[in-house]
Each structure stands twice: as structure tokens, then as C-alpha cells.
Design a protein around this motif. Structure first.
Motif, short mmCIF file in Angstrom:
data_model
loop_
_atom_site.label_atom_id
_atom_site.label_comp_id
_atom_site.label_asym_id
_atom_site.label_seq_id
_atom_site.Cartn_x
_atom_site.Cartn_y
_atom_site.Cartn_z
N MET A 1 14.11 22.98 -55.85
CA MET A 1 13.38 21.76 -55.03
C MET A 1 12.86 22.66 -53.77
O MET A 1 11.81 22.35 -53.22
N GLU A 2 13.70 23.30 -53.10
CA GLU A 2 13.34 23.96 -51.70
C GLU A 2 12.23 24.77 -51.63
O GLU A 2 11.51 24.66 -51.00
N LYS A 5 9.36 22.28 -52.07
CA LYS A 5 8.89 21.79 -50.87
C LYS A 5 8.34 22.49 -49.79
O LYS A 5 7.16 22.16 -49.23
N GLN A 6 8.79 23.97 -49.61
CA GLN A 6 8.16 24.92 -48.83
C GLN A 6 6.73 25.29 -49.01
O GLN A 6 5.80 25.36 -48.29
N LYS A 9 4.65 22.28 -48.17
CA LYS A 9 4.39 22.16 -46.71
C LYS A 9 3.61 23.06 -46.20
O LYS A 9 2.63 23.06 -45.44
N GLU A 166 9.79 14.63 -43.73
CA GLU A 166 10.59 14.71 -44.89
C GLU A 166 11.31 13.23 -45.03
O GLU A 166 11.86 12.96 -43.76
N ASP A 170 14.05 12.54 -51.58
CA ASP A 170 13.09 13.60 -51.86
C ASP A 170 11.67 13.20 -51.58
O ASP A 170 10.90 13.60 -52.29
N ILE A 172 8.18 13.45 -49.37
CA ILE A 172 7.70 14.07 -48.33
C ILE A 172 6.14 13.48 -48.01
O ILE A 172 5.59 13.08 -48.79
N LEU A 337 9.54 14.95 -54.59
CA LEU A 337 9.52 16.22 -55.28
C LEU A 337 10.01 16.15 -56.55
O LEU A 337 9.27 17.15 -57.37
#
Length: 372
Positions: A1-2, A5-6, A9, A166, A170, A172, A337
Motif C-alpha cells: 500500500m505504501e 500511496k506514494q 501522491k 491522508e 486508507d 487519501i 487505497l
């Protein structure tokens, strides 16, 4: 997930109004290049990342998401330095007064504000109304000459100001989730396909396309070049779980991606998508087999490129996925996410399921002698 997410972003923080997607194009090329067999960019800016099958005369599938975002263009510079603007795409006028924006000048990004009447001097009969006819942007300049010195002129583009946030669960939020969250899914899918590309029995073309928000047809040069057998589009759809949208449909954020049963745009453009039945059913079957949650979308007022792709070339079988999104076409578009992750999984398993014997469309009626 990270990682997901990045990537989202980074993508949503880039400015890329229709026809000015250059920085997004560069990001997509750099991210796709290590994985695809071939990367191409056409004159309009459409990015195609291809994975070629080793089988003889393979069928072709195109999977696409658009890179551009809604925004504004400077129509007039007032003598006192304020900018009069026009919308590019379906900007949500109700949220505009008081917003921060980024003006893309020739000398860099200039921060701006969409002006609004001071509360204390707002007449009673104007309270609660959205004044769009007199919309202007304040960049702090006091003269037309000052505006020019800052690198801003008639024709300069403007975007919502990026403010990635955030939330719990989860979720965003940022500008341009429509459709950079879908672009992120293409990037992670490319990584997955790289691991199994020797097993692919169809040619797979991932396309990050342009100018959807302006005219919905920016992808058409790629369609004519590839002439795919199947086209699957990824976009967003309104999540109907907020107090103001509750009950309109069953599609809500956090319950998985939505597969399109129908979308249709009747305001000026009589066009929409009714997916191929066999294609639709195979996707649903794959999702059920892999225990991947799917929602079902019927969306009036929504249109995607497949509305025109369906009737290109010899007739192209289409299907669509949508990421449930709160507050569409505002600076606070919000996605989950886990929905994007599930979308990547169902697409990956579906692409794996395609064999040399897989076919979609209604030609089977003739093959069966016209039997019902």
C-alpha cells in the motif's frame, strides 16, 4: 500500500491540464520504461507501454487511463492585475470561491486565489449563491504590467493547488485523483506483468492518454494505430455514501472497484458504454474466483473514451472499471487505497486468463449458424 500511496501522491501533485500533460507524460515514461517491451509517445502525448506475446499472430488488448486534469485558462488580464478565466473541463463551480490555485506562468508556478466577495459586504440576496460570471483569480499583482513580469498572460493555464491529505480508513485526498489514481494502477500493473510477460498469450498495451477532460477523444490516434480487439478503460465514478449522495447508487468507497454496466452522457453528446457481455462476464468470473470485491456501476452523466472507441475500426469490444471517488472534480477528490489495489489484482488475473482461444463479440452467432 505504501508504494501505491506514494505513487498517487506524486502523480496528483503534478500539474497537467488537458494538452499540458508534459510533466505527467515524463513521469509515466520514466516509471513504465523498466518494465515494458516498448514505450511510445505520439504527437498528442499519449504514452503506450507494450508487452508483446510470443505466440503467433496474437490478439491485442488496450488498457487505458487518462493523464490530464481539469483546470482553467486565462481569458483576460485586467488593468488592475486580476485574471479573468475560463474553465477547461467540468470544473465544479460550486466550490471555486476562495480556493487556492496554481497559475502556470512562463517563469514558473505563481500562487493564486479565486476571489470572492468579502462576507461583510455580501448582499443578503447574494448569500448562498455562486457567482461564476465574474470569476477572477488574484495573484497579488496590481497592474497588467506586473502580471506580465511574472510570466502570466492570456492563455496561461491554471490548476487547483495540490494538497495531498491522508484520512482514516486508507482514504487519501487531493486534486486530480481523476484520473491519476488510475494512472498509478497502470504503473503497478506494469510491474506485475513484467513478472509474467513470457506467459502472456495476448499483446497487452497500457496507454496513458491525453485530453479526456477536454474532448474525450485524445486517445483515438492510439486506437487507430493499435486496432485492438479489446479496450478496457479505467476512470473514476462518484461514491454515493456521503450524506448528500446517499442512496443514488450502490457504489461506495472502500467496497472495491466498480465494473461498468452502463454509462451515458446525454447533455449534447449522445454517447456511452454498454460493455460486451462476454468480456463483462469473464471479468466478473475472474473476480469471483479470486475473491476480489467488485461493485456494479450504472452512471448517467458519465462518459469515457470507450463511448467512441467501441465504433472505431472494425468494432472494438469494450469494458470499463471505475474507482469510487468522493467529491469528483474538486480539489479534494478522495479515493480508497484498497479499491485501487483490488482493481490492480482483478486486472492482473484477467489478463492472465486470456488465451489464444479467448474471443469476445457477437461473431459467435454466425459461427453457431444463427441459432438462438
Amino acid at each position: 500500500m505504501e508504494q501505491l500511496k506514494q505513487i498517487i501522491k506524486e502523480l496528483t501533485s503534478i500539474s497537467g491540464v488537458s494538452s499540458r500533460e508534459d510533466k505527467v507524460i515524463s513521469y509515466m515514461i520514466k516509471s513504465l520504461k523498466p518494465y515494458g517491451d516498448q514505450i511510445e509517445v505520439d504527437p498528442l502525448g499519449n504514452v503506450t507501454c507494450s508487452f508483446f506475446s510470443s505466440v503467433s499472430n496474437p490478439k491485442k488488448l488496450m488498457l487505458f487511463a487518462h493523464m490530464d486534469e481539469i483546470g482553467f485558462i486565462v481569458r483576460k488580464v485586467e488593468e488592475n492585475g486580476f485574471l479573468r478565466v475560463e474553465r477547461i473541463g467540468g470544473v465544479h463551480v460550486n466550490v471555486l470561491p476562495g480556493l487556492k490555485v496554481d497559475v502556470i506562468g512562463s517563469k514558473g508556478v505563481i500562487p493564486g486565489l479565486i476571489g470572492t466577495t468579502s462576507h461583510h459586504f455580501t448582499k443578503q440576496d447574494q448569500k448562498g449563491k455562486v457567482p461564476t460570471d465574474g470569476m477572477y483569480v488574484d495573484i497579488g499583482a496590481r497592474t497588467r504590467e506586473h502580471v506580465k513580469e511574472l510570466g502570466v498572460n492570456v492563455g496561461s493555464f491554471i490548476t487547483y493547488h495540490s494538497d495531498f491529505t491522508e484520512l482514516a480508513g486508507d482514504l487519501i485526498s487531493n486534486k486530480a485523483m481523476d484520473n491519476r489514481a488510475a494512472c498509478a494502477s497502470l504503473l503497478l500493473l506494469a510491474q506485475e506483468l513484467f513478472q509474467i510477460k513470457d506467459k502472456l498469450q495476448w499483446n497487452i498495451h497500457l496507454v496513458a492518454c491525453v485530453q479526456e477532460e477536454f474532448n474525450i477523444r485524445g486517445i483515438m490516434p492510439v486506437v487507430r494505430k493499435l486496432s485492438p480487439d479489446v479496450s478496457i478503460g479505467i476512470d473514476v465514478t462518484p461514491s454515493c455514501d456521503t450524506p448528500d449522495m446517499s442512496g443514488y447508487s450502490d457504489v461506495i468507497i472502500g467496497n472495491g472497484p466498480a465494473i461498468t454496466c452502463m454509462n451515458f452522457h446525454g447533455r449534447g453528446t449522445l454517447a456511452g458504454v454498454l460493455p460486451d457481455e462476454g468480456l463483462f462476464n469473464q471479468i466478473v468470473t475472474i473476480a469471483e474466483q479470486q475473491n476480489i470485491p467488485l461493485q456494479y456501476e450504472v452512471a448517467l452523466g458519465v462518459i469515457t473514451e470507450n463511448a467512441f472507441i467501441s465504433f472505431a475500426e472494425q468494432g472494438i469490444m469494450t469494458a470499463g472499471f471505475s474507482i469510487p471517488t468522493r467529491y469528483t472534480h474538486t480539489p479534494i477528490e478522495t479515493v480508497c487505497l484498497s479499491d485501487v489495489k483490488a482493481l490492480i489484482h482483478v486486472l492482473f488475473h484477467f489478463l492472465q486468463s486470456l488465451t489464444t482461444h479467448t474471443s469476445f463479440g457477437k461473431q459467435y452467432i454466425l459461427e453457431k449458424g444463427g441459432a438462438q
